[in-house]
Motif scaffolding. Structure first.
Motif, short mmCIF file in Angstrom:
data_model
loop_
_atom_site.label_atom_id
_atom_site.label_comp_id
_atom_site.label_asym_id
_atom_site.label_seq_id
_atom_site.Cartn_x
_atom_site.Cartn_y
_atom_site.Cartn_z
N HIS A 28 0.82 -1.22 0.00
CA HIS A 28 0.00 0.00 0.00
C HIS A 28 0.85 1.26 0.00
CE1 HIS A 28 1.04 -0.14 4.25
NE2 HIS A 28 0.51 -1.36 4.31
N GLY A 29 2.16 1.14 0.09
CA GLY A 29 3.04 2.29 -0.02
C GLY A 29 3.38 2.98 1.28
N GLY A 30 2.70 2.64 2.38
CA GLY A 30 2.99 3.27 3.66
C GLY A 30 3.87 2.41 4.53
N ARG A 31 4.03 2.83 5.79
CA ARG A 31 4.79 2.04 6.74
C ARG A 31 4.16 0.66 6.87
NH1 ARG A 31 9.91 3.92 7.83
NH2 ARG A 31 9.83 6.20 7.63
N GLY A 32 5.00 -0.35 6.82
CA GLY A 32 4.50 -1.71 6.90
C GLY A 32 4.16 -2.31 5.56
N SER A 33 4.23 -1.51 4.49
CA SER A 33 4.00 -2.04 3.15
C SER A 33 5.08 -3.06 2.84
CB SER A 33 4.03 -0.90 2.13
OG SER A 33 3.71 -1.36 0.84
N ARG A 34 4.70 -4.16 2.21
CA ARG A 34 5.63 -5.26 1.97
C ARG A 34 6.41 -5.06 0.68
NH1 ARG A 34 4.08 -9.97 4.56
NH2 ARG A 34 6.11 -10.78 3.89
N HIS A 35 7.62 -5.56 0.66
CA HIS A 35 8.47 -5.62 -0.53
C HIS A 35 8.76 -4.25 -1.14
CE1 HIS A 35 8.80 -9.85 -0.48
NE2 HIS A 35 7.67 -10.16 -1.06
N GLY A 54 8.13 1.78 0.86
CA GLY A 54 6.96 1.33 0.13
C GLY A 54 7.05 1.52 -1.37
N GLY A 55 8.18 2.01 -1.87
CA GLY A 55 8.30 2.25 -3.30
C GLY A 55 8.34 0.96 -4.11
N THR A 56 7.79 1.01 -5.31
CA THR A 56 7.82 -0.17 -6.18
C THR A 56 8.97 -0.12 -7.17
OG1 THR A 56 6.36 0.77 -7.89
CG2 THR A 56 5.31 -0.34 -6.01
N ALA A 57 9.76 0.97 -7.15
CA ALA A 57 10.89 1.10 -8.08
C ALA A 57 11.81 2.19 -7.58
CB ALA A 57 10.40 1.42 -9.49
N SER A 58 12.99 2.28 -8.20
CA SER A 58 13.94 3.35 -7.91
C SER A 58 14.95 3.45 -9.03
CB SER A 58 14.70 3.07 -6.61
OG SER A 58 15.81 3.97 -6.47
N PRO A 59 15.43 4.67 -9.32
CA PRO A 59 16.63 4.76 -10.14
C PRO A 59 17.71 3.89 -9.51
CG PRO A 59 15.71 6.95 -9.79
CD PRO A 59 14.95 6.01 -8.91
#
Length: 319
Positions: free
Chosen positions: A129-136, A307-312
């Protein structure tokens, strides 16, 4: 079985026959709450060995311009850069509309799961969900950092040397046979825990095209890349690569011919192999072609975005 970092890894054939998890998955091999998947193969011993590959001190930054591709592909717009002065001698700036998958990036395991089984390790969609505790979230990759042996397979240069017609404006597949022919021609081997870098040649083709072509491809995306399906999935897993990055939009061909057979589903959702997209491999590839050395120390420091799904990737290849 391959003994890797204290864990016996089954072959892909064995994974397909496993019980206690989805067929073809590596769930649980590094523990039930594993956050790193194949990145666990980047052990201290392998990092030390990779550091020994630095001979000349040549450094190649692998991040593409944040403003490319332009326009952004699909819904991913271009970042807007704002700069202002608080005094004649001070400047601040900010980015907005910054899509973390818009230019060079790593995909986290929260980016793509299996349509039936969920995300890597059985994580449920509602747990992301992107917040604290969001997985992976990508913060796990950021907190550990990535370093190890990088191996470049310059398929684009090999295709050109063969005089083989290859359509860079279509979903043209690069097969396992192509990868192996490139590897043999370069005289390089793949080892357990390598970060595999694949130069398809797509980025060089993109940069050579007029703006009208770039605008059209951003709307109607058709990209060459690794062929999807069991043979490619088995090749990547059985070589026990730690991650795969390429110079194109999706690593694999896009649109996906078959969602469930795609590398996004297999690598991110089932096997825990991170995928890196839009990596700028041009300078590294030119140097490798010049000196015949296709291995390097590779480092990467993703952004620590909870909670990010990607990064540079903030990746460097050092030879």
């Amino acid at each position: 079985m391959a003994a890797t970092g204290g864990v016996d890894l089954p072959s892909y054939r064995e994974l397909l026959a496993r019980t206690g998890g989805p067929a073809g998955s590596a769930w649980g091999l590094w523990g039930e709450d594993d956050r790193f998947g194949a990145l666990n193969l980047l052990t201290p011993a392998r990092v030390r060995a990779a550091a020994g590959l630095v001979r000349q001190g040549h450094v190649f930054a692998l991040n593409w311009d944040l403003n490319l591709p332009n326009p952004g592909f699909g819904v991913r717009g271009k970042p807007r850069h704002h700069l202002w002065g608080r005094a004649d001698y001070v400047r601040d700036d900010l980015l907005d509309n910054f899509y973390l998958q818009g230019s060079s990036h790593w995909d986290a395991f929260s980016h793509f799961g299996h349509p039936d089984h969920g995300f890597f390790g059985g994580v449920r969609p509602e747990e992301i969900h992107g917040g604290r505790g969001s997985r992976h979230g990508i913060e796990h990759f950021a907190a550990r950092g990535l370093a190890g042996r990088g191996v470049l397979l310059d398929v684009g240069r090999w295709l050109a040397a063969q005089g083989r017609a290859f359509d860079y404006s279509a979903a043209s597949p690069i097969t396992v046979a192509d990868l192996e022919a490139t590897r043999r021609a370069q005289g390089v081997e793949l080892r357990v825990g390598d970060v595999l870098l694949v130069r398809t040649g797509w980025m060089a083709h993109y940069l050579a095209q007029p703006q009208e072509w770039r605008t059209a491809i951003a709307r109607d995306i058709a990209i060459p890349g690794l062929a999807a399906g069991p043979e490619m999935i088995a090749y990547l897993w059985d070589h026990h690569v730690a991650a795969v990055a390429a110079d194109n939009y999706s690593v694999e061909v896009y649109p996906f011919p078959d969602l469930r057979g795609s590398l996004h589903v297999a690598c991110l959702g089932l096997l825990g192999i991170p995928l890196g997209e839009f990596w700028d491999l041009e300078g590294l590839a030119a140097d490798c072609a010049a000196d015949g050395v296709y291995e390097c120390l590779l480092t990467s420091a993703p952004l620590h975005q909870v909670g990010g799904t990607a990064s540079p990737p903030n990746a460097l290849a050092i030879k």
